[in-house]
Design a protein around this motif. Sequence first.
Motif, PDB file in Angstrom:
ATOM      1  N   ARG A 252      42.378  10.672  19.380  1.00  0.00           N
ATOM      2  CA  ARG A 252      42.420   9.247  19.029  1.00  0.00           C
ATOM      3  C   ARG A 252      43.686   8.860  18.287  1.00  0.00           C
ATOM      4  NH1 ARG A 252      37.923   6.416  19.256  1.00  0.00           N
ATOM      5  NH2 ARG A 252      39.453   4.799  19.687  1.00  0.00           N
ATOM      6  N   CYS A 253      44.209   9.752  17.447  1.00  0.00           N
ATOM      7  CA  CYS A 253      45.373   9.416  16.624  1.00  0.00           C
ATOM      8  C   CYS A 253      46.390  10.554  16.639  1.00  0.00           C
ATOM      9  CB  CYS A 253      44.951   9.152  15.172  1.00  0.00           C
ATOM     10  SG  CYS A 253      43.928   7.686  14.963  1.00  0.00           S
ATOM     11  N   HIS A 254      47.675  10.178  16.623  1.00  0.00           N
ATOM     12  CA  HIS A 254      48.743  11.172  16.639  1.00  0.00           C
ATOM     13  C   HIS A 254      49.744  10.817  15.543  1.00  0.00           C
ATOM     14  CE1 HIS A 254      52.327  13.386  18.116  1.00  0.00           C
ATOM     15  NE2 HIS A 254      51.419  14.238  18.566  1.00  0.00           N
ATOM     16  N   PRO A 255      49.922  11.680  14.537  1.00  0.00           N
ATOM     17  CA  PRO A 255      50.828  11.368  13.423  1.00  0.00           C
ATOM     18  C   PRO A 255      52.292  11.569  13.804  1.00  0.00           C
ATOM     19  CG  PRO A 255      49.882  13.540  13.127  1.00  0.00           C
ATOM     20  CD  PRO A 255      49.240  12.981  14.359  1.00  0.00           C
ATOM     21  N   ASP A 256      53.153  10.875  13.084  1.00  0.00           N
ATOM     22  CA  ASP A 256      54.591  11.049  13.324  1.00  0.00           C
ATOM     23  C   ASP A 256      55.044  12.455  12.944  1.00  0.00           C
ATOM     24  OD1 ASP A 256      54.658   8.425  14.141  1.00  0.00           O
ATOM     25  OD2 ASP A 256      55.348   7.657  12.201  1.00  0.00           O
TER      26      ASP A 256
ATOM     27  N   GLN B 203      48.703  16.791  11.962  1.00  0.00           N
ATOM     28  CA  GLN B 203      47.641  16.911  12.954  1.00  0.00           C
ATOM     29  C   GLN B 203      46.530  17.833  12.441  1.00  0.00           C
ATOM     30  OE1 GLN B 203      48.998  17.813  16.980  1.00  0.00           O
ATOM     31  NE2 GLN B 203      50.960  16.780  16.571  1.00  0.00           N
ATOM     32  N   LEU B 204      46.898  18.744  11.543  1.00  0.00           N
ATOM     33  CA  LEU B 204      45.952  19.682  10.918  1.00  0.00           C
ATOM     34  C   LEU B 204      45.241  20.559  11.948  1.00  0.00           C
ATOM     35  CD1 LEU B 204      44.355  17.414   8.150  1.00  0.00           C
ATOM     36  CD2 LEU B 204      46.375  18.885   7.985  1.00  0.00           C
ATOM     37  N   VAL B 205      45.945  20.874  13.034  1.00  0.00           N
ATOM     38  CA  VAL B 205      45.409  21.768  14.060  1.00  0.00           C
ATOM     39  C   VAL B 205      46.333  22.963  14.197  1.00  0.00           C
ATOM     40  CG1 VAL B 205      44.251  19.911  15.327  1.00  0.00           C
ATOM     41  CG2 VAL B 205      46.613  20.512  15.903  1.00  0.00           C
ATOM     42  N   SER B 206      45.808  24.048  14.725  1.00  0.00           N
ATOM     43  CA  SER B 206      46.605  25.277  14.829  1.00  0.00           C
ATOM     44  C   SER B 206      47.694  25.173  15.890  1.00  0.00           C
ATOM     45  CB  SER B 206      45.691  26.469  15.134  1.00  0.00           C
ATOM     46  OG  SER B 206      44.956  26.237  16.325  1.00  0.00           O
ATOM     47  N   LYS B 207      47.472  24.338  16.930  1.00  0.00           N
ATOM     48  CA  LYS B 207      48.461  24.179  17.985  1.00  0.00           C
ATOM     49  C   LYS B 207      48.761  22.689  18.153  1.00  0.00           C
ATOM     50  CE  LYS B 207      47.083  28.334  20.522  1.00  0.00           C
ATOM     51  NZ  LYS B 207      46.579  28.870  21.824  1.00  0.00           N
ATOM     52  N   PRO B 208      49.713  22.156  17.388  1.00  0.00           N
ATOM     53  CA  PRO B 208      50.042  20.733  17.484  1.00  0.00           C
ATOM     54  C   PRO B 208      50.494  20.351  18.893  1.00  0.00           C
ATOM     55  CG  PRO B 208      51.027  21.712  15.520  1.00  0.00           C
ATOM     56  CD  PRO B 208      50.510  22.854  16.356  1.00  0.00           C
ATOM     57  N   ILE B 209      50.267  19.091  19.249  1.00  0.00           N
ATOM     58  CA  ILE B 209      50.661  18.595  20.566  1.00  0.00           C
ATOM     59  C   ILE B 209      51.745  17.531  20.409  1.00  0.00           C
ATOM     60  CG2 ILE B 209      48.389  19.080  21.544  1.00  0.00           C
ATOM     61  CD1 ILE B 209      47.802  16.075  21.391  1.00  0.00           C
TER      62      ILE B 209
END
Length: 811
Positions: free
Chosen positions: A303-307, A312-318
């Motif tokens: 839903r949201c993607h930070p600059d 993103q607070l995920v192990s594999k950012p996109i």
Amino acid sequence: MGHIFCKPEIQTPQQEEKEESILDSEFIRAPSSSSSDDMNKTSDFESFIIPFESDSDELLVKIPATENDYPDARPVKIEKKLKLPGGIKMFDNWDPDTTSDDAINEEELLPITQADLDSHARKAPASVLNQFEDLISYLDKPARGKESRDEIMVRAILVWLSNQEVENFTSMKGDDNTPKGFLSLLGHKRSTYPSFFALLCRKADIQCVRIHGVCKAGDYQPGDRNGEDLACFWNAVYLRDSWHIIHPFWVCRSVFGKRAGGWIRIEESGKSIGQKQKAHEGVLRNAFKEYYIMPDPNQFIYRCHPDESNWQLVSKPISRDKFFDQAYLLPPFWALGLTLLSENSCSLKAAGNAVTITFQGPKETANELNMDYDFLLKEESAKEKDRNEMLKPENMPRLVAKIRNGSEWNFNIQFPVEGIYRIVIYGAPEKQPLLRLCEFQIRCTTRTQNCRLTPFNPGMLGFGPSLTSERAGLLLPSHRNGLVTTDKNKPTNLSFHLDSEMSKSIEIRTELMDSDNEDQSSLVVTTIEKKELKITTTLMKEGDYGIKILTGKRRSLSDENITMRVVCNYFVTTSYKFSHEKTNKRLARHNLLAFIENAGIAEIGKIEEGIQRCKKEKIPETDSDIENAERKLQVLLFRKDIHDAYMRRHLITTEKTIERLHKSPYERIFTESIRHLEEFASQLKSLEGFTQQLPDILHAVGEFNHTHVTNEQVANTLCALSVLFGDKQKEIETVDDLQAISREAKHKIAIQNNTGSASLKPENAQRAMNIIKKYSYEETMKKNAAAAQIHKWVTDVISKLEQKKLDQENV
């Protein structure tokens, strides 16, 4: 006994017509009751859509995005993700440490449940709006002294904020000096909820950052990629050594009734519509949505993607491009535990082919889910001539086939003209309002070749077995996949086990329809044999067909007015093949299906081998054919256990079999067998356990029928056994004597197996005791294990008979 109902008159309940409502929100399909406070309940998404809050109105107040010495952003570990349960003692460290210098008087502490906390926050008086210190002190009161204080405060702030009608503060001066001043800024859209939330958290000594990025919200539609139009803020709070996402605007505010224009509804719930969809701006209102309080970052990234990628607070950012490309999945999708199995893209392509969208639900609950859809065409994307021709009432197509396959759902879509399409998919547990799960854009550059109509509208059931068919008594379907492939002139066999009790009165009818809606029911043969429903159809022409299975209940033999209803549909086609499978896989699958078609107990080994062969050929364990075979195997193993229980006549074995049947998902198939087993177990109990070990003793005695070796311990034990059964004591001097007494004892045991201990006489038991005690069990065991087993049993039976005699004398 069940019957095949063949009368032409049937009564089928009509599906209720859906009302067109301006409250056609982003999540819910129709208006419903108020939402739940449980973040794990889908009802949390019932009456709202996600609004868009632009960052361009931040005119007067500039809240720093972060402060000095804040911890670095790192991926949130799933086990660390905080959830606030709804129990009575919701938070840990219930009793404060009263020994500390700054301990709080226990009398001042409020009882803390989620409901208590929320109620306290909502009841904040107007007087606390004059100073931040007063507001924070009030909200902090239930949290003081507790280890979970910061979690409590985060929720309290959000509940309070969601309760504020910011439009009511527009007459006041807007500033960042007081809570009411900031509420005025929000009412004038001169600041944002994330800014106010960050300020309140920092006033409460909670570390909170403001994150800038883009979101899929507001006017977003799948395929949109203009990040400038989708810019927004949200927050992260630092709790228990980890950062957690908060989207305060989406927690607090929702747009009701927003609807995009410029689309033509082609289908809704399987029905042809052909109407333009009117645009509606909707109304922005307060709400409280649990999901956006510390959502799973792996879900939130849809839903949201930070600059800044680390937020993103995920192990594999996109990447930003990946964010715009990936599927448009909404919170109810995750709440239902769904997984997208087909292409993870919000914009799909069709070039002369059909498109299939596939989801998988949790095995434990997938059968309880209902799904539905809306299918739309963008007005100006198709040629006017093509569009008008398609939308003629006589040409209105049925283009979407909604197919169940065990825990999977498949939406097979065809395209009669080139254009831009949109499918919106809804879902919910049975009897719950349908919630918007996801949405896909499909660009069709070349219309589907040989575009065919779905045979009929299957309604909410879709194609494939479901909870409805189970409740109707149709269990363990041979085909869990609602799409059945076949060949012309080749029989297709479908089957169900019937509920043991319902099979006595169930009435069943089947109908076969082709894609022209012509009745082809004469091609279907339906029978019930040994509580199994068998449906055989042979298609005479190539094409797509639909089978309806209807059931009803006859109240009496003369009752002809039976209400029949559709409980299961199948989509049967000659158009789809397993051509994508390699030869070895196809042969393994074919052999497995052949093993299970008419399998009995004798075929258990073949089915086990067939399953292992399929797995060896890398056919996944979740494959519907393997799952069907494993269920068939379990049923056969239970039938073998039931047979063994009768043969062994062993009470404990029988009781364990009954217990396992009650706990199994196949209980309804074996209702009658369980009742008979329970009666059998009761008989065994009435025989005081005498017969429980007789099959084992019979086997032990049989070992001496052809023996060529004897000794005193063996001879003495067999002599005691024969005397217990009423024979005269015999001398055993030779092997022939031993074999003879063994054969006689075996005959006596076979008779005794059906009469129990009632016919044994106490005087014979006493004579047998005088013989058996000559050698101990240990002495006999050293000579022969079978004789030792008989020795122990004889001793036990004598002891029980003696106790029975004493009990009778004391009465």
